[in-house]
Design a protein around this motif. Sequence first.
Motif, PDB file in Angstrom:
ATOM      1  N   PHE A  21       0.795  -1.178  -0.002  1.00 32.31           N
ATOM      2  CA  PHE A  21       0.038   0.091  -0.035  1.00 32.31           C
ATOM      3  C   PHE A  21       0.810   1.259   0.074  1.00 32.31           C
ATOM      4  CE2 PHE A  21      -2.238  -3.406   2.073  1.00 32.31           C
ATOM      5  CZ  PHE A  21      -3.233  -3.610   1.258  1.00 32.31           C
ATOM      6  N   GLY A  22       2.110   1.126  -0.434  1.00 31.49           N
ATOM      7  CA  GLY A  22       2.924   2.271  -0.516  1.00 31.49           C
ATOM      8  C   GLY A  22       3.980   2.303   0.380  1.00 31.49           C
ATOM      9  N   SER A  23       4.103   1.453   1.546  1.00 33.09           N
ATOM     10  CA  SER A  23       4.905   1.417   2.441  1.00 33.09           C
ATOM     11  C   SER A  23       6.523   0.933   1.773  1.00 33.09           C
ATOM     12  CB  SER A  23       4.626   0.577   3.846  1.00 33.09           C
ATOM     13  OG  SER A  23       4.469  -0.728   3.142  1.00 33.09           O
ATOM     14  N   GLY A  24       6.524   0.188   0.740  1.00 33.75           N
ATOM     15  CA  GLY A  24       7.550  -0.182   0.131  1.00 33.75           C
ATOM     16  C   GLY A  24       8.250   1.040  -0.837  1.00 33.75           C
ATOM     17  N   LEU A  25       7.648   2.147  -0.718  1.00 32.98           N
ATOM     18  CA  LEU A  25       8.355   3.402  -1.416  1.00 32.98           C
ATOM     19  C   LEU A  25       9.408   4.008  -0.507  1.00 32.98           C
ATOM     20  CD1 LEU A  25       5.406   4.658  -3.439  1.00 32.98           C
ATOM     21  CD2 LEU A  25       7.233   3.288  -4.418  1.00 32.98           C
ATOM     22  N   ALA A  26       9.213   3.564   0.801  1.00 32.48           N
ATOM     23  CA  ALA A  26      10.287   4.502   1.591  1.00 32.48           C
ATOM     24  C   ALA A  26      11.618   4.435   1.118  1.00 32.48           C
ATOM     25  CB  ALA A  26      10.242   3.699   3.054  1.00 32.48           C
ATOM     26  N   PRO A  27      12.292   5.324   1.003  1.00 38.21           N
ATOM     27  CA  PRO A  27      13.507   5.624   0.623  1.00 38.21           C
ATOM     28  C   PRO A  27      14.883   4.684   1.191  1.00 38.21           C
ATOM     29  CG  PRO A  27      13.045   7.729   1.569  1.00 38.21           C
ATOM     30  CD  PRO A  27      11.962   6.726   1.739  1.00 38.21           C
ATOM     31  N   ARG A  28      14.580   4.302   2.515  1.00 40.95           N
ATOM     32  CA  ARG A  28      15.562   3.613   3.156  1.00 40.95           C
ATOM     33  C   ARG A  28      14.653   2.533   3.883  1.00 40.95           C
ATOM     34  NH1 ARG A  28      20.653   6.817   4.568  1.00 40.95           N
ATOM     35  NH2 ARG A  28      20.581   8.406   3.084  1.00 40.95           N
ATOM     36  N   PRO A  30      12.720  -0.249   2.992  1.00 42.11           N
ATOM     37  CA  PRO A  30      11.395  -0.484   2.803  1.00 42.11           C
ATOM     38  C   PRO A  30      10.806  -1.515   3.480  1.00 42.11           C
ATOM     39  CG  PRO A  30      12.851  -0.735   0.972  1.00 42.11           C
ATOM     40  CD  PRO A  30      13.912  -0.158   2.039  1.00 42.11           C
ATOM     41  N   GLY A  31      11.631  -2.651   3.954  1.00 44.35           N
ATOM     42  CA  GLY A  31      11.268  -3.877   4.453  1.00 44.35           C
ATOM     43  C   GLY A  31      10.778  -3.329   5.787  1.00 44.35           C
ATOM     44  N   THR A  32      11.308  -2.717   6.670  1.00 46.67           N
ATOM     45  CA  THR A  32      11.092  -2.393   7.775  1.00 46.67           C
ATOM     46  C   THR A  32       9.610  -1.322   7.742  1.00 46.67           C
ATOM     47  OG1 THR A  32      13.266  -2.170   8.548  1.00 46.67           O
ATOM     48  CG2 THR A  32      11.656  -0.871   9.760  1.00 46.67           C
ATOM     49  N   PHE A  33       9.643  -0.842   6.890  1.00 50.92           N
ATOM     50  CA  PHE A  33       8.404   0.146   6.690  1.00 50.92           C
ATOM     51  C   PHE A  33       7.189  -0.863   6.310  1.00 50.92           C
ATOM     52  CE2 PHE A  33      10.959   3.645   6.880  1.00 50.92           C
ATOM     53  CZ  PHE A  33      10.478   4.486   7.534  1.00 50.92           C
ATOM     54  N   GLY A  34       7.587  -1.677   5.493  1.00 42.15           N
ATOM     55  CA  GLY A  34       6.582  -2.916   5.134  1.00 42.15           C
ATOM     56  C   GLY A  34       6.043  -3.636   6.260  1.00 42.15           C
ATOM     57  N   THR A  35       6.878  -3.842   7.100  1.00 42.61           N
ATOM     58  CA  THR A  35       6.666  -4.726   8.289  1.00 42.61           C
ATOM     59  C   THR A  35       5.589  -3.755   9.422  1.00 42.61           C
ATOM     60  OG1 THR A  35       8.657  -5.736   8.054  1.00 42.61           O
ATOM     61  CG2 THR A  35       7.667  -5.991  10.207  1.00 42.61           C
ATOM     62  N   LEU A  36       5.954  -2.314   9.499  1.00 44.31           N
ATOM     63  CA  LEU A  36       5.237  -1.501  10.375  1.00 44.31           C
ATOM     64  C   LEU A  36       3.817  -1.551   9.610  1.00 44.31           C
ATOM     65  CD1 LEU A  36       7.579   1.331  10.630  1.00 44.31           C
ATOM     66  CD2 LEU A  36       6.617  -0.067  12.539  1.00 44.31           C
TER      67      LEU A  36
END
Length: 159
Positions: A21-28, A30-36
């Motif tokens: 849902f866009g969390s993987g677009l985090a510049p650094r 992205p796996g951590t943001f995807g898990t969040l």
Amino acid sequence: MKKTSFRQLLRDPVMLLAFGFGSGLAPRAPGTFGTLAAIPFWWLLAGLSPAWYLVLVTAAALLGCYLCGAASEKLGVHDHGGIVWDEMVGYWLTMFMAPAGWAWALYGFALFRLFDIVKPPPIRWIDRRVHGGVGIMLDDILAGIFAALLLQLTALVIG
């Protein structure tokens, strides 16, 4: 490979889901943001019976094999860092039958990220040898299972 934008993700349901849902677009990280991004969905899943929880997470894992493979093909890269559906499923597996509460959600997050990043055997072996959507999903599924076992052991010891 072209940089993917959120606007592009909104036009393609496969990419939208694969990129969490866009969390993987985090510049650094992205796996951590995807898990969040998986945590709010876990709160919804946590109220289900264990059987229904497993049915839905299994369905998400099977869907993930398709999503991750299709997104990789569209991007022309195997296991693009922005593809985080696998991290979401791995976290949901980690949290299967976890005790309720934010502390457990954060502990599960930390355990899953640890196993996903370190990739102890056999996770590393599978990550290097199994390709396509199944390969992208499988190492995170194993990381989730390892993390779930450690979380459950901790819950058992703490009581």
